[in-house]
Scaffold this motif. Structure first.
Motif: not given
Ligand code: XMP
Length: 322
Positions: A191-216
């Motif tokens: 509705e705000l007219g934001l580009p598709k890359e934003i409105s349809e963007r895949m969710p990605f967690p705030g702590p980003a890739l740190s959640l996708r490295v197990l351990g340190e």
């Protein structure tokens, strides 16, 4: 607004236009003539929150993008470019080294998440002090609050709801999306007219890739999972799934590279469908796609010898591994 279907069932329909109007009024009332900072990671939630505040208070908003060294390939450039195209004043903060320093020696998922949260808010606190701004906007949505309050995980952007007063970091927080779930945030974005890359963007967690490295979390491990993520996203872009990503394990496994035995890294691929991230189903992806991802990851990332596919729904698993 109440919607009555053909069968006479009543249900409430989310009206994005009405939400935007009310929200702009609410933001103007809360902020007054003050200046505001918005923490924007480039995801749909934080970009919608940022754009709403920009619409409400114009030049009194400064978006802040923190480069924590944990973003996906090309993401910092994408976010800065998008904000610029939207006409939003932006401050880029290079905090890569400082974020890696807080992860040193931390292996427990919650400990890592809390370390990220603390560093994230301290960094925003420094920016707010420097710019003399006491208001911070963030894109917290309803699911973030529910899961944190339930104790499923401490979502990095939930403070007040679990008894942490954000004023300890030196500011007040504005959360215009706190009552919405993801599908409604997307409706607001459209509705705000934001580009598709934003409105349809895949969710990605705030702590980003740190959640996708197990351990340190180390720069080397982040660069492995960043490359694997790029491959998974490229090979699954057409599937239309809710989230597709790679996870780097803390363990190693035996493999063969250049005719030699190698004790190398393990990557898990996770591809799920979901509406609102509260529950999720594994996508029964064609084996050819999975085999191609596995072949590319083990070829293009020399240290990886093995790829696995996660076949667990949420619940009992969560979407992320940590
Ligand atoms: P889980 O792993 O709890 O994830 O099933 C549900 C959704 O939330 C995202 N997620 C996070 N997002 N900060 C965020 O901003 C976090 O700490 C966090 N943890 C998980 C996850 O990617 C999924 O979309």
């Amino acid at each position: 607004m109440i919607y009555v279907s053909m069968t006479g069932e009543e249900s409430e329909v989310f009206d994005a236009k009405e939400f935007i109007e009310n929200s702009l009024e609410e933001i103007r009332k809360a902020v007054g003539g003050n200046r505001v900072i918005s923490a924007c990671s480039g995801g749909v939630d934080s970009t919608v929150a940022t754009f709403l505040v920009h619409k409400a208070v114009g030049k009194n908003l400064i978006a802040v993008f923190i480069d924590d060294g944990l973003r996906r390939e090309g993401e910092p450039e994408f976010v800065v470019r998008t904000l610029k195209n939207l006409g939003i004043r932006t401050r880029f903060v290079d905090a890569e080294k400082e974020f890696f320093a807080v992860f040193k020696g931390k292996t427990d998922a919650e400990e890592k998440r809390k370390a990220f949260r603390d560093k994230f808010y301290r960094t925003l606190g420094e920016v707010s002090k420097e710019l003399k701004i006491q208001f911070i906007t963030q894109g917290t949505i309803k699911a973030d609050i529910i899961e944190t309050v339930k104790g499923i995980k401490s979502q990095h952007n939930v403070l007040e709801q679990i008894g942490i007063n954000p004023e300890i970091y030196g500011y007040k927080i504005l959360e215009p999306l706190r009552e919405l779930y993801k599908p409604d945030v997307r409706k607001v974005a459209r509705e705000l007219g934001l580009p598709k890359e934003i409105s349809e963007r895949m969710p990605f967690p705030g702590p980003a890739l740190s959640l996708r490295v197990l351990g340190e979390v180390t720069p080397e491990k982040i660069s492995i999972v960043r490359k694997a993520t790029e491959i998974v996203e490229a090979e699954t872009a057409k599937l239309g799934t809710f989230q597709n990503f790679a996870v780097l394990h803390n363990d190693k496994a035996t493999g063969i590279k250049d005719d030699k035995r190698v004790y190398g890294n393990i990557i898990t691929i996770r591809i799920v469908d979901s509406e609102d991230a509260v529950t999720a189903k594994v996508r029964l992806v064609n084996y050819e796609i999975l085999m191609k991802i596995s072949a590319r990851i083990t070829k293009e990332i020399p240290s990886v010898v093995r790829c696995l596919y996660d076949i667990t729904d949420k619940p009992p698993a969560t979407i992320e591994f940590e």
